[in-house]
Enzyme design. Structure first.
Site, PDB file in Angstrom:
ATOM      1  N   LEU B  78       0.814  -1.210   0.000  1.00 56.16           N
ATOM      2  CA  LEU B  78       0.000   0.000   0.000  1.00 56.16           C
ATOM      3  C   LEU B  78       0.852   1.266   0.000  1.00 56.16           C
ATOM      4  O   LEU B  78       0.336   2.360   0.157  1.00 56.16           O
ATOM      5  CB  LEU B  78      -0.921   0.008   1.225  1.00 56.16           C
ATOM      6  CG  LEU B  78      -1.828  -1.207   1.395  1.00 56.16           C
ATOM      7  CD1 LEU B  78      -2.699  -1.053   2.628  1.00 56.16           C
ATOM      8  CD2 LEU B  78      -2.692  -1.405   0.164  1.00 56.16           C
ATOM      9  N   CYS B 143     -18.442  14.024   5.090  1.00 55.26           N
ATOM     10  CA  CYS B 143     -19.453  14.155   4.034  1.00 55.26           C
ATOM     11  C   CYS B 143     -20.730  13.414   4.425  1.00 55.26           C
ATOM     12  O   CYS B 143     -21.834  13.879   4.151  1.00 55.26           O
ATOM     13  CB  CYS B 143     -18.923  13.600   2.717  1.00 55.26           C
ATOM     14  SG  CYS B 143     -17.699  14.653   1.937  1.00 55.26           S
TER      15      CYS B 143
END
Lengths: 90, 206
Positions: B78, B143
């Site tokens: 990653l 959000c």
């Protein structure tokens, strides 16, 4: 008259307004004036000791007040004060 | 160059689509599955994707590798040569920036909320995310909680992709800068704020 650019995350305090005109002579004065017009907003910017919260930066024009005189940084007419918070939405 | 995009949602979608034809290998990391409430802003998905893993669906669209899970710094799979944060988690943003600084990688941190957002660019030697925002906020709206106007993630995601492409080309002129869009409904150009390395920041010892 100087202008505070209010970040979207704090516009719930300003009834959605993105800009607030101010006349304070320093950033500290400006934030007090801003809180007078929109109560509660300063507590989102300053901590209990009156210091700028660590995830918020304040600029006068292009300059970070941290590299100037902090909250005592002078504000002149026509200056733009930007409040930039860390935001997380993705 | 291998680019890791952390987050396959509102910002990760436009970033991945914009980078899809660039000369990079894309790895997309996200633990979440597509929900119906995502579709107004995560236009990379359709109704048929509801319930599917975001990372693998988006990776399939852009020819990348999808990893379903959270980004973790020690995992070399990653790491990538360039990390683009498009997550909705403040702790993840700080962890990515810290990892990039420690391993001397360039990185981009993108965020969007309601009508605006910002994109910060970092590279070795320049001011870092912690020089800008010292620590993980104790309260910050997401959000999901505060909402985001659908097109805003396209604006911020496109900006993040453009800045990432400069880093891909080894153009580091934006390092130590944050691009701010206060209100994408009325602001047609971001405000660019260049900031200095902060005295006492952990990046000074890296």
């Amino acid at each position: 008259m100087a202008t505070v650019r209010v970040p979207t995350a704090l516009r719930t305090f300003t009834a959605g307004a993105s800009d607030v005109d101010v006349t304070g002579a320093t950033v500290r004065d400006v934030l007090a004036e801003l809180d007078g017009k929109h109560p509660g907003i300063a507590a989102k910017i300053l901590d209990g000791s009156g210091a700028v919260r660590p995830f918020i930066r304040i600029y006068v024009g292009p300059d970070d007040i941290g590299s100037l005189a902090g909250l005592d940084t002078p504000v002149a007419a026509r200056d733009e004060i930007s409040i930039i918070p860390a935001i997380a939405g993705g | 160059m291998r680019v890791v995009i952390v987050g396959a949602g509102g910002l990760g979608g436009p970033i991945a689509l914009a980078l899809a034809r660039a000369p990079v290998e894309l790895t997309i990391v996200d633990p979440d599955r597509v929900e119906l409430s995502n579709l107004h802003r995560q236009v990379q998905f359709s109704d048929a994707d509801v319930g599917a893993a975001k990372a693998t669906r988006l990776a399939a669209r852009v020819g990348g590798v999808g990893i379903v899970g959270r980004w973790t710094a020690p995992d070399q799979a990653l790491a990538g040569d360039l990390i683009v944060d498009a997550s909705d988690d403040p702790a993840t943003k700080f962890a990515i920036a810290d990892h990039a600084v420690a391993t001397r990688r360039p990185y981009v941190i993108a965020s969007a909320l309601r009508y605006g957002g910002n994109v910060m660019v970092g590279a070795p030697g320049a001011a870092c995310y912690r020089c800008l925002f010292e620590d993980v906020p104790d309260e910050v709206p997401s959000c999901a909680a505060a909402g985001v106007l659908g097109p805003v993630v396209g604006v911020i995601g496109g900006l993040a992709a453009a800045l990432a492409l400069r880093l891909v080309a080894n153009d580091r002129r934006d390092a130590g800068s944050i691009y701010v869009v206060d209100d994408a409904r009325v602001d047609h150009a971001p405000r660019v704020v260049r900031f200095a390395r902060r005295a006492g920041c952990t990046c000074r010892s890296s």
